[in-house]
Design a protein around this motif. Structure first.
Motif, mmCIF file in Angstrom:
data_model
loop_
_atom_site.group_PDB
_atom_site.id
_atom_site.type_symbol
_atom_site.label_atom_id
_atom_site.label_comp_id
_atom_site.label_asym_id
_atom_site.label_seq_id
_atom_site.Cartn_x
_atom_site.Cartn_y
_atom_site.Cartn_z
ATOM 1 N N GLU A 35 -59.883 10.871 27.447
ATOM 2 C CA GLU A 35 -59.821 9.481 27.866
ATOM 3 C C GLU A 35 -58.699 8.813 27.069
ATOM 4 O O GLU A 35 -58.664 8.913 25.838
ATOM 5 C CB GLU A 35 -61.148 8.766 27.622
ATOM 6 N N ILE A 36 -57.787 8.136 27.761
ATOM 7 C CA ILE A 36 -56.610 7.563 27.121
ATOM 8 C C ILE A 36 -56.707 6.043 27.132
ATOM 9 O O ILE A 36 -57.005 5.435 28.166
ATOM 10 C CB ILE A 36 -55.321 8.009 27.844
ATOM 11 N N HIS A 37 -56.471 5.452 25.997
ATOM 12 C CA HIS A 37 -56.476 3.989 25.882
ATOM 13 C C HIS A 37 -55.367 3.548 24.928
ATOM 14 O O HIS A 37 -55.253 4.070 23.814
ATOM 15 C CB HIS A 37 -57.835 3.492 25.376
ATOM 16 N N PRO A 38 -54.546 2.618 25.372
ATOM 17 C CA PRO A 38 -54.444 2.028 26.723
ATOM 18 C C PRO A 38 -53.747 2.976 27.693
ATOM 19 O O PRO A 38 -53.201 3.997 27.295
ATOM 20 C CB PRO A 38 -53.603 0.765 26.463
ATOM 21 N N ARG A 39 -53.725 2.589 28.963
ATOM 22 C CA ARG A 39 -53.160 3.431 29.996
ATOM 23 C C ARG A 39 -51.660 3.239 30.158
ATOM 24 O O ARG A 39 -51.032 3.884 30.987
ATOM 25 C CB ARG A 39 -53.847 3.158 31.344
ATOM 26 N N GLU A 40 -51.068 2.355 29.394
ATOM 27 C CA GLU A 40 -49.622 2.180 29.392
ATOM 28 C C GLU A 40 -49.169 1.808 27.986
ATOM 29 O O GLU A 40 -49.938 1.290 27.185
ATOM 30 C CB GLU A 40 -49.191 1.102 30.394
ATOM 31 N N LEU A 41 -47.923 2.098 27.716
ATOM 32 C CA LEU A 41 -47.376 1.813 26.396
ATOM 33 C C LEU A 41 -46.642 0.473 26.448
ATOM 34 O O LEU A 41 -45.705 0.313 27.231
ATOM 35 C CB LEU A 41 -46.408 2.914 25.947
ATOM 36 N N LYS A 42 -47.067 -0.442 25.626
ATOM 37 C CA LYS A 42 -46.446 -1.762 25.585
ATOM 38 C C LYS A 42 -45.655 -1.905 24.289
ATOM 39 O O LYS A 42 -46.195 -1.738 23.200
ATOM 40 C CB LYS A 42 -47.508 -2.866 25.667
ATOM 41 N N PHE A 43 -44.373 -2.209 24.445
ATOM 42 C CA PHE A 43 -43.487 -2.384 23.299
ATOM 43 C C PHE A 43 -42.958 -3.814 23.274
ATOM 44 O O PHE A 43 -42.523 -4.327 24.318
ATOM 45 C CB PHE A 43 -42.300 -1.416 23.357
ATOM 46 N N ILE A 44 -43.016 -4.439 22.104
ATOM 47 C CA ILE A 44 -42.386 -5.749 21.932
ATOM 48 C C ILE A 44 -40.890 -5.513 21.808
ATOM 49 O O ILE A 44 -40.424 -4.917 20.830
ATOM 50 C CB ILE A 44 -42.938 -6.475 20.704
ATOM 51 N N PHE A 45 -40.131 -5.935 22.797
ATOM 52 C CA PHE A 45 -38.709 -5.596 22.870
ATOM 53 C C PHE A 45 -37.856 -6.675 22.219
ATOM 54 O O PHE A 45 -37.885 -7.840 22.615
ATOM 55 C CB PHE A 45 -38.281 -5.419 24.330
ATOM 56 N N GLU A 46 -37.107 -6.270 21.181
ATOM 57 C CA GLU A 46 -36.107 -7.120 20.539
ATOM 58 C C GLU A 46 -34.865 -6.278 20.310
ATOM 59 O O GLU A 46 -34.968 -5.118 19.893
ATOM 60 C CB GLU A 46 -36.618 -7.676 19.213
ATOM 61 N N LEU A 47 -33.709 -6.862 20.578
ATOM 62 C CA LEU A 47 -32.464 -6.120 20.412
ATOM 63 C C LEU A 47 -32.281 -5.693 18.967
ATOM 64 O O LEU A 47 -32.555 -6.455 18.036
ATOM 65 C CB LEU A 47 -31.271 -6.975 20.871
ATOM 66 N N ASN A 48 -31.812 -4.449 18.806
ATOM 67 C CA ASN A 48 -31.485 -3.879 17.488
ATOM 68 C C ASN A 48 -32.691 -3.819 16.558
ATOM 69 O O ASN A 48 -32.548 -3.869 15.337
ATOM 70 C CB ASN A 48 -30.355 -4.677 16.815
ATOM 71 N N LYS A 49 -33.884 -3.682 17.140
ATOM 72 C CA LYS A 49 -35.097 -3.557 16.324
ATOM 73 C C LYS A 49 -35.982 -2.464 16.895
ATOM 74 O O LYS A 49 -36.094 -2.298 18.106
ATOM 75 C CB LYS A 49 -35.879 -4.883 16.276
ATOM 76 N N HIS A 50 -36.636 -1.711 15.991
ATOM 77 C CA HIS A 50 -37.602 -0.708 16.424
ATOM 78 C C HIS A 50 -38.877 -1.403 16.905
ATOM 79 O O HIS A 50 -39.149 -2.550 16.549
ATOM 80 C CB HIS A 50 -37.956 0.235 15.272
ATOM 81 N N SER A 51 -39.648 -0.657 17.686
ATOM 82 C CA SER A 51 -40.925 -1.178 18.150
ATOM 83 C C SER A 51 -41.931 -0.031 18.195
ATOM 84 O O SER A 51 -41.588 1.093 18.558
ATOM 85 C CB SER A 51 -40.794 -1.813 19.543
ATOM 86 N N LEU A 52 -43.173 -0.318 17.806
ATOM 87 C CA LEU A 52 -44.213 0.703 17.731
ATOM 88 C C LEU A 52 -45.329 0.428 18.715
ATOM 89 O O LEU A 52 -45.628 -0.722 19.052
ATOM 90 C CB LEU A 52 -44.798 0.777 16.323
ATOM 91 N N CYS A 53 -45.939 1.533 19.158
ATOM 92 C CA CYS A 53 -47.096 1.432 20.044
ATOM 93 C C CYS A 53 -48.042 2.582 19.701
ATOM 94 O O CYS A 53 -47.598 3.697 19.407
ATOM 95 C CB CYS A 53 -46.661 1.513 21.500
ATOM 96 N N SER A 54 -49.347 2.326 19.727
ATOM 97 C CA SER A 54 -50.342 3.333 19.371
ATOM 98 C C SER A 54 -51.210 3.654 20.582
ATOM 99 O O SER A 54 -51.625 2.759 21.326
ATOM 100 C CB SER A 54 -51.212 2.839 18.212
ATOM 101 N N ILE A 55 -51.485 4.959 20.787
ATOM 102 C CA ILE A 55 -52.307 5.427 21.900
ATOM 103 C C ILE A 55 -53.479 6.237 21.344
ATOM 104 O O ILE A 55 -53.284 7.095 20.472
ATOM 105 C CB ILE A 55 -51.489 6.292 22.883
#
Length: 288
Positions: free
Chosen positions: A7-27
């Motif tokens: 069972e996968i949660h969440p079903r999509e990866l959401k990234f806070i998008f900012e130019l020239n910056k990394h973004s993390l998401c956990s599944i």
């Protein structure tokens, strides 16, 4: 199989998008079965994302979490739409299986083996409309800062990070995800046929081999450059010594020449003295 292996949660990866910056998401992956389940993560854009861990084994009735880091981007995609896809493969394995045993052949659909495949999309969220930061998000933010501080600058380390990511589709060309698309255009669902998914290990190994050869050649060129610089420095020193010796000889020659001229001006020629002596002798005899 009626029940999903994972069972996968969440079903999509959401990234806070900012130019020239990394973004993390956990599944989160949850194993609600009574079997040990191995999983593997594949990506359509392996150079754009880093997954940790990429493979793993989840024991019965337990949960595993992996983190995805989206690399800093210099350009925003049109309309903040991202076509990147993630594929989560999972299969039942013996209880004594370890992470080292998880290879590409483990997920080959041969002999009627059941391989579960679930696809996840990517959503980019603007910082202005991002949700309220939760404790989990704060922990991810701290991890993002740590990753940014310890990000490798060496080319070989970067290649190792790239190799850890495996391409989802061999026909994918980097950059397609940022091309404009029609708003009413329905995004095609990627096929789950075995031929559409490749690990890319051979290609990545070739890339590593090529980069190692380039590093070796670069080291040889640096060694030759150092030797050439040493030879040039030695020649410059020899030239400077030669100039100093030439100057010294010129000065000595000038001094010697002046000394000889002074001797000629101050003294009398020997022949002149002989002539005077002969004349005096002759006059003396005549006077006698």
């Amino acid at each position: 199989m009626d029940m999903r292996l994972l069972e996968i949660h969440p079903r999509e990866l959401k990234f806070i998008f900012e130019l020239n910056k990394h973004s993390l998401c956990s599944i989160q992956l949850t194993n609600n079965t009574l079997d040990h389940v191995a999983f593997k993560v594949k990506i359509t854009s392996p150079k754009k994302y880093f997954v940790r861990p990429k493979v793993g084994i989840i024991v019965p009735n337990s949960t595993c979490e992996f983190t995805v880091r989206m690399q800093a981007q210099t350009l925003a995609p049109p309309d903040m739409l991202c076509k990147d896809k993630f594929l989560i493969q999972s299969t039942v394995v013996p209880a004594d299986t370890t992470d080292v045993d998880i290879t590409s052949t483990l997920f080959a659909k041969e002999g009627g083996k059941y391989i579960e495949e679930q696809k996840l999309g990517v959503t980019l969220v603007s910082p202005s409309i991002s949700p309220v930061v939760s404790p989990v998000d704060e922990a991810l933010k701290e991890e993002e800062v740590a990753l940014a501080v310890t990000e490798p600058n060496n080319l070989c380390k970067a290649v190792e990070e790239i190799v850890d990511q495996e391409p989802l589709n061999k026909n994918h060309v980097p950059g397609n995800a940022t091309e404009p698309r029609d708003v009413n255009e329905e995004e095609p669902e990627p096929s789950c046929l075995p031929n559409d998914f490749i690990d890319g290990n051979e290609e990545n190994l070739e890339m590593i081999k090529h980069l190692e050869e380039l590093k070796l050649k670069l080291s040889e060129l640096e060694l030759k450059l150092c030797q050439a610089q040493n030879a040039i420095s030695k020649l410059k020193e020899e030239k400077q010594i030669s100039i100093q010796e030439t100057k010294f000889l010129k000065e000595n020659f000038s001094e010697l020449r002046k000394t000889e001229l002074n001797k000629v001006q101050v003294g009398f020629p020997v022949l002149y003295l002989y002539m005077v002596a002969i004349v005096c002798t002759f006059l003396g005899r005549l006077l006698r």
